[in-house]
Design a protein around this motif. Sequence first.
Motif, mmCIF file in Angstrom:
data_model
loop_
_atom_site.group_PDB
_atom_site.id
_atom_site.type_symbol
_atom_site.label_atom_id
_atom_site.label_comp_id
_atom_site.label_asym_id
_atom_site.label_seq_id
_atom_site.Cartn_x
_atom_site.Cartn_y
_atom_site.Cartn_z
ATOM 1 N N CYS A 35 -5.739 61.195 59.092
ATOM 2 C CA CYS A 35 -5.501 61.879 60.355
ATOM 3 C C CYS A 35 -6.472 63.040 60.489
ATOM 4 O O CYS A 35 -7.138 63.431 59.527
ATOM 5 C CB CYS A 35 -4.052 62.376 60.461
ATOM 6 N N ARG A 64 3.592 69.306 59.145
ATOM 7 C CA ARG A 64 3.895 68.513 57.960
ATOM 8 C C ARG A 64 3.212 69.155 56.767
ATOM 9 O O ARG A 64 2.236 69.905 56.917
ATOM 10 C CB ARG A 64 3.411 67.070 58.131
ATOM 11 N N THR A 78 -0.361 63.608 60.977
ATOM 12 C CA THR A 78 -0.090 64.409 62.165
ATOM 13 C C THR A 78 -1.388 64.859 62.816
ATOM 14 O O THR A 78 -2.403 65.040 62.130
ATOM 15 C CB THR A 78 0.759 65.650 61.825
ATOM 16 N N ASN A 445 7.049 64.430 62.759
ATOM 17 C CA ASN A 445 5.913 63.632 63.227
ATOM 18 C C ASN A 445 6.417 62.226 63.564
ATOM 19 O O ASN A 445 7.627 61.961 63.576
ATOM 20 C CB ASN A 445 4.810 63.590 62.166
ATOM 21 N N ASP A 446 5.515 61.293 63.823
ATOM 22 C CA ASP A 446 5.939 59.936 64.181
ATOM 23 C C ASP A 446 6.753 59.299 63.064
ATOM 24 O O ASP A 446 7.720 58.570 63.319
ATOM 25 C CB ASP A 446 4.709 59.065 64.482
#
Length: 454
Positions: A35, A64, A78, A445-446
């Motif tokens: 990321c 995170r 993230t 986050n996701d």
Amino acid sequence: MEAAAGAQAPQQGAHAAEAAGGARRWQNWSRSQSCAPARMPVAAGLEDVRTAIREAAGAGGPLRVRGAGHSFGDNVVTAGTLLSLDGMTGLLEVDSAGGRVRAAAGTRLWELNAALDAHGLAMVNLGDIDRQSLAGAVSTGTHGTGATMGNLATLVEAVELVTASGDVLECTADEPDLLRAARLSDGALGVITAYTLRVAPAYRLRERLSSEPLEGLLENLDAEVRNNRHFEFFTFPYSDRAMVKRINPEPDEPETYGAEVRVTTEAAPLDRLDMAEACAKGIADPSRIPDLNRRLALSVGTHTTTGPSHKVLISSRDEVFMETEWAFPREAAQAVLTQMKTMVEERGLPVNFPFEVRFVRGDTDSLLSPAYGRDTCYIAAHVSLGLDHREFFAALTEIALAHGGRPHWGKWHDLDAAALAPLYPRWEEFQAVRRELDPHGAFANDHIRRVFGD
């Protein structure tokens, strides 16, 4: 506990790098996740952690915490803030007489082991890799093997946690539900900055490694698990053999108590195949994998290793791979392993790593422990990075769920909250703590939204 010297040791193994154009990127160990966070602060103390939480909230993105990057999933991916605790490491307090230490959460396990050894102490149990950060290992349910021992989180007696509001909580047995949630939380509750751990006096171990017929091993599995302090084995698809580790306390030999490790080879095959060579050949030509696996299973020989616990229990992992791991009721071990191996062989899948089989004591110390409420067999599966793992891991997931399997929080899985909730008897209690400590999803986050819900 007395304060420990050298609490802020330097770290190794950063997973952040400059990309083209000067952007900062993060990548995990297996190169399966990456990321480009907007912010990548490194905290050296509690005020830095509070500042990072406050700035992340102001920017409107999640925060995170990255450790050593040994999780195989998207746990910390993230575009917001990716916080490092590499400035918060080492032993903070030591109580040798009481068997307790306080350690900073960013400490790598190999550093923790060395620091404990300097005080004549050791971890009660360890996984087989020591590159992870302490917080990363504990928070995802890292474990070793041993029928009388739980995962690493069972050694935690207190957790220092910074919440979304910036409050610093000391989670102890005085608030048992909070502590049981904080021990193993996948980073969903806040930023863990320190642990109080139960430790043991330093001890030595003797490992016996051998290659044996799998059928006979499975017939005597209960006795093997019961009669060895640590017992695990590896078995390749397309092979009828197992590579077996039996690890037990070394008889007291004062003259050899030091830090050295001795390896004695009793038998070594003439036609020995190296794992790295086999992986390269299998990636280049997957049709060769069955034969390579059979050769590897016979290449182990018989060896005895003696040394300090933290050196005998740890193995090197030189090959890069993808991994998934599932926790089953211990009594299901033989049936599940047999079904997994048969599936691979019937489909002819290119699986060039062995299944790794380990055992731990059940616990109720963590609400999200994969070993919650039952003695547990963990079965891990790996595939070289150059081979496709998707069909293999999807089939393993079907088998695992049919046998009540729970995924390791730090390994690959694609389950969401709807699938995970029925697997954990105390799921709603964890969710209640999460809603209280992070009501607005500051750490979501996701990945967190997928596994715990919005």
